[in-house]
Design a protein around this motif. Structure first.
Motif, PDB file in Angstrom:
ATOM      1  N   UNK A  22     -50.954 -14.740  22.524  1.00 21.78           N
ATOM      2  CA  UNK A  22     -50.762 -15.847  21.973  1.00 21.78           C
ATOM      3  C   UNK A  22     -49.894 -16.659  20.777  1.00 21.78           C
ATOM      4  N   UNK A  23     -49.608 -15.375  19.870  1.00 16.86           N
ATOM      5  CA  UNK A  23     -48.991 -16.289  18.821  1.00 16.86           C
ATOM      6  C   UNK A  23     -47.622 -15.747  19.112  1.00 16.86           C
ATOM      7  N   UNK A  24     -47.253 -15.700  20.434  1.00 21.62           N
ATOM      8  CA  UNK A  24     -45.783 -16.494  21.257  1.00 21.62           C
ATOM      9  C   UNK A  24     -45.359 -18.188  20.889  1.00 21.62           C
ATOM     10  N   UNK A  25     -47.199 -18.421  20.917  1.00 19.55           N
ATOM     11  CA  UNK A  25     -46.759 -19.879  21.970  1.00 19.55           C
ATOM     12  C   UNK A  25     -46.854 -20.768  19.912  1.00 19.55           C
ATOM     13  N   UNK A  26     -47.113 -19.484  18.776  1.00 22.56           N
ATOM     14  CA  UNK A  26     -47.076 -20.525  17.881  1.00 22.56           C
ATOM     15  C   UNK A  26     -46.079 -20.662  17.392  1.00 22.56           C
ATOM     16  N   UNK A  27     -44.679 -19.281  17.634  1.00 25.07           N
ATOM     17  CA  UNK A  27     -43.324 -18.427  17.099  1.00 25.07           C
ATOM     18  C   UNK A  27     -43.467 -17.918  16.433  1.00 25.07           C
ATOM     19  N   UNK A  28     -41.913 -17.397  16.445  1.00 27.66           N
ATOM     20  CA  UNK A  28     -41.544 -15.848  16.328  1.00 27.66           C
ATOM     21  C   UNK A  28     -41.496 -15.889  14.791  1.00 27.66           C
ATOM     22  N   UNK A  29     -40.818 -16.958  14.222  1.00 28.47           N
ATOM     23  CA  UNK A  29     -39.970 -17.254  13.273  1.00 28.47           C
ATOM     24  C   UNK A  29     -40.258 -18.867  12.856  1.00 28.47           C
ATOM     25  N   UNK A  30     -40.543 -19.372  11.739  1.00 31.56           N
ATOM     26  CA  UNK A  30     -40.500 -18.207  10.300  1.00 31.56           C
ATOM     27  C   UNK A  30     -42.270 -17.238  10.065  1.00 31.56           C
ATOM     28  N   UNK A  31     -42.250 -16.640   9.596  1.00 33.54           N
ATOM     29  CA  UNK A  31     -43.859 -16.003   9.046  1.00 33.54           C
ATOM     30  C   UNK A  31     -44.823 -16.680   8.858  1.00 33.54           C
ATOM     31  N   UNK A  32     -45.890 -16.416   9.635  1.00 32.74           N
ATOM     32  CA  UNK A  32     -46.976 -17.590   9.083  1.00 32.74           C
ATOM     33  C   UNK A  32     -48.055 -17.169   8.681  1.00 32.74           C
ATOM     34  N   UNK A  33     -48.767 -17.234   8.104  1.00 35.52           N
ATOM     35  CA  UNK A  33     -50.184 -17.183   7.862  1.00 35.52           C
ATOM     36  C   UNK A  33     -51.103 -17.605   8.365  1.00 35.52           C
ATOM     37  N   UNK A  34     -51.155 -16.054   8.988  1.00 37.71           N
ATOM     38  CA  UNK A  34     -52.560 -16.236  10.847  1.00 37.71           C
ATOM     39  C   UNK A  34     -54.215 -15.194  10.284  1.00 37.71           C
ATOM     40  N   UNK A  35     -54.770 -15.920  11.029  1.00 31.94           N
ATOM     41  CA  UNK A  35     -55.991 -15.290  10.598  1.00 31.94           C
ATOM     42  C   UNK A  35     -56.688 -15.480  12.121  1.00 31.94           C
ATOM     43  N   UNK A  36     -57.561 -14.977  12.928  1.00 31.30           N
ATOM     44  CA  UNK A  36     -57.893 -14.884  14.063  1.00 31.30           C
ATOM     45  C   UNK A  36     -59.790 -14.173  13.864  1.00 31.30           C
ATOM     46  N   UNK A  37     -60.394 -15.484  14.753  1.00 32.13           N
ATOM     47  CA  UNK A  37     -61.819 -14.762  15.370  1.00 32.13           C
ATOM     48  C   UNK A  37     -62.465 -14.691  16.073  1.00 32.13           C
ATOM     49  N   UNK A  38     -63.053 -13.692  16.592  1.00 29.02           N
ATOM     50  CA  UNK A  38     -63.693 -13.583  17.793  1.00 29.02           C
ATOM     51  C   UNK A  38     -64.353 -13.830  18.346  1.00 29.02           C
ATOM     52  N   UNK A  39     -64.405 -15.120  18.329  1.00 32.70           N
ATOM     53  CA  UNK A  39     -65.425 -16.277  18.764  1.00 32.70           C
ATOM     54  C   UNK A  39     -64.665 -17.755  19.133  1.00 32.70           C
ATOM     55  N   UNK A  40     -65.602 -18.935  20.089  1.00 33.55           N
ATOM     56  CA  UNK A  40     -65.357 -19.760  19.081  1.00 33.55           C
ATOM     57  C   UNK A  40     -64.097 -20.720  18.917  1.00 33.55           C
ATOM     58  N   UNK A  41     -63.147 -21.077  18.759  1.00 30.98           N
ATOM     59  CA  UNK A  41     -62.838 -22.109  18.049  1.00 30.98           C
ATOM     60  C   UNK A  41     -63.111 -22.562  17.170  1.00 30.98           C
ATOM     61  N   UNK A  42     -63.841 -23.085  17.012  1.00 31.85           N
ATOM     62  CA  UNK A  42     -65.106 -23.953  16.252  1.00 31.85           C
ATOM     63  C   UNK A  42     -65.085 -23.085  14.783  1.00 31.85           C
ATOM     64  N   UNK A  43     -65.193 -21.602  14.555  1.00 28.76           N
ATOM     65  CA  UNK A  43     -65.401 -20.858  13.370  1.00 28.76           C
ATOM     66  C   UNK A  43     -64.273 -20.687  13.322  1.00 28.76           C
ATOM     67  N   UNK A  44     -62.906 -20.881  13.899  1.00 28.31           N
ATOM     68  CA  UNK A  44     -61.547 -20.888  13.033  1.00 28.31           C
ATOM     69  C   UNK A  44     -61.216 -21.933  12.471  1.00 28.31           C
TER      70      UNK A  44
END
Length: 352
Positions: A70-92
């Motif tokens: 899914x990170x392909x939707x964010x874009x391959x460039x420029x690099x981003x500071x990224x994190x992920x939670x294995x639950x509902x996006x409210x916790x993100x």
């Protein structure tokens, strides 16, 4: 009310039109238009957000580390500071809020998505249960919600007519929501698992949502009326169903208390209640009276894209603040069986 080192607000929100099935597109293809829309509303270019955080489930996708695609939707460039939670996006959203409070970033992109139609949702959600005593019995979410609803009825706090009234009000409210899957009058139907009928349960659907957070004057530049996050808190009840009273949600009450929800009245509440009985339980736990507009979007009974539904509650509450329909709103997300985990946030608009 707790005072934080920085003021952080939701400044933009976007979501898909939720569908019964999106087998014609991948998660990335489903997500991409939402990301473009929310970034455009926040006047950000792809990759410009200081922090990116997502919520999803590998169990729904059926493959490990599915969020990396899914990170392909964010874009391959420029690099981003990224994190992920294995639950509902409210916790993100919670993680991104903390990131901005620390001063590590001034803006954050938060998104979540789920394709419930890809498999047997009931079987998938058994994996969140106690692995020794409960999960081997394979009870699905409807089975467990029926236990909770029956406990509420047995306690004399509701009957099937009360449950039906929640369903009718929610679907009626969704008439003006173009993103909802179920809108207007929906028959209650036959019992799936007593006492729950078809109309007491959420529709299976696929969807995605995204919000942008910003701090201080950055938020004011991006949004005419930011939805300031005045407090947010997350609490957990025991996983074992026999260890708690299913007619109550003490973790929701505690989260609301620590988020400052009881410090002043709220005029709107977007609560994550996939089943009708759960709305009644949450109304009591969150002290929501008849003067509070509850789920004006229709809530999870109108659209329940699993892993995005909680984030949508925050987005819908923020959108009402943005357009001046609410001055102080409560947003709530849940995860786990029978309202086990609860996250509550309080959103405010500046005085006009």
């Amino acid at each position: 009310m707790t005072r934080y080192a920085r003021d952080v607000a939701i400044v933009a929100f976007a979501q898909t039109a939720h569908r019964r099935s999106s087998e014609d597109v991948s998660e990335t293809e489903m997500l991409l238009p939402v990301l473009r829309e929310v970034l455009d509303r926040a006047q950000l270019a792809p990759g410009q957000a200081g922090f990116t955080c997502s919520g999803s489930s590998d169990y729904l996708a059926g493959r490990p580390f599915s969020f990396t695609m899914a990170l392909d939707g964010v874009g391959a460039w420029p690099p981003v500071a990224e994190s992920h939670v294995e639950t509902d996006g409210a916790w993100a959203l919670y993680e991104a809020w903390v990131e901005l409070l620390t001063g590590a970033a001034d803006t954050a992109l938060v998104y979540a998505y789920g394709k419930s139609s890809a498999g047997d949702l009931g079987a998938v959600l058994t994996r969140q249960l106690d692995p020794y005593y409960t999960a081997p019995l394979w009870p699905g979410p409807v089975d467990l919600a029926a236990l909770q609803a029956q406990a509420l009825i047995d306690a004399g706090e509701a009957d099937e007519e009360d449950l039906a009234a929640v369903a009718h009000r929610s679907r009626a409210a969704a008439r003006t929501n173009p993103h909802a899957r179920l809108r207007g009058r929906v028959p209650m139907g036959d019992h799936l698992v007593r006492p729950l009928r078809t109309g007491d349960c959420p529709p299976v659907c696929d969807g995605a949502a995204a919000v942008v957070l910003a701090a201080g004057d950055t938020a004011r530049r991006m949004c005419e009326r930011p939805a300031w996050i005045r407090g947010m808190d997350h609490r957990v009840d025991p996983q074992g169903l026999g260890l708690r009273d299913l007619t109550d949600a003490p973790s929701a009450r505690l989260a609301a208390e620590h988020a400052g929800a009881f410090d002043a009245p709220v005029d709107t509440a977007e609560i994550h209640a996939p089943f009708t009985a759960q709305e009644l339980i949450l109304r009591k736990a969150l002290r929501l009276g008849d003067d509070v507009t509850v789920n004006p979007s229709g809530g999870a009974l109108a659209a329940d894209p699993v892993m995005a539904t909680g984030l949508i509650r925050f987005g819908e509450a923020a959108a009402r603040v943005h357009r001046g329909a609410s001055d102080r709103a409560l947003a709530h997300a849940t995860s786990g069986p029978c309202l086990q985990q609860n996250l509550v946030g309080v959103l405010e608009g500046e005085s006009r």
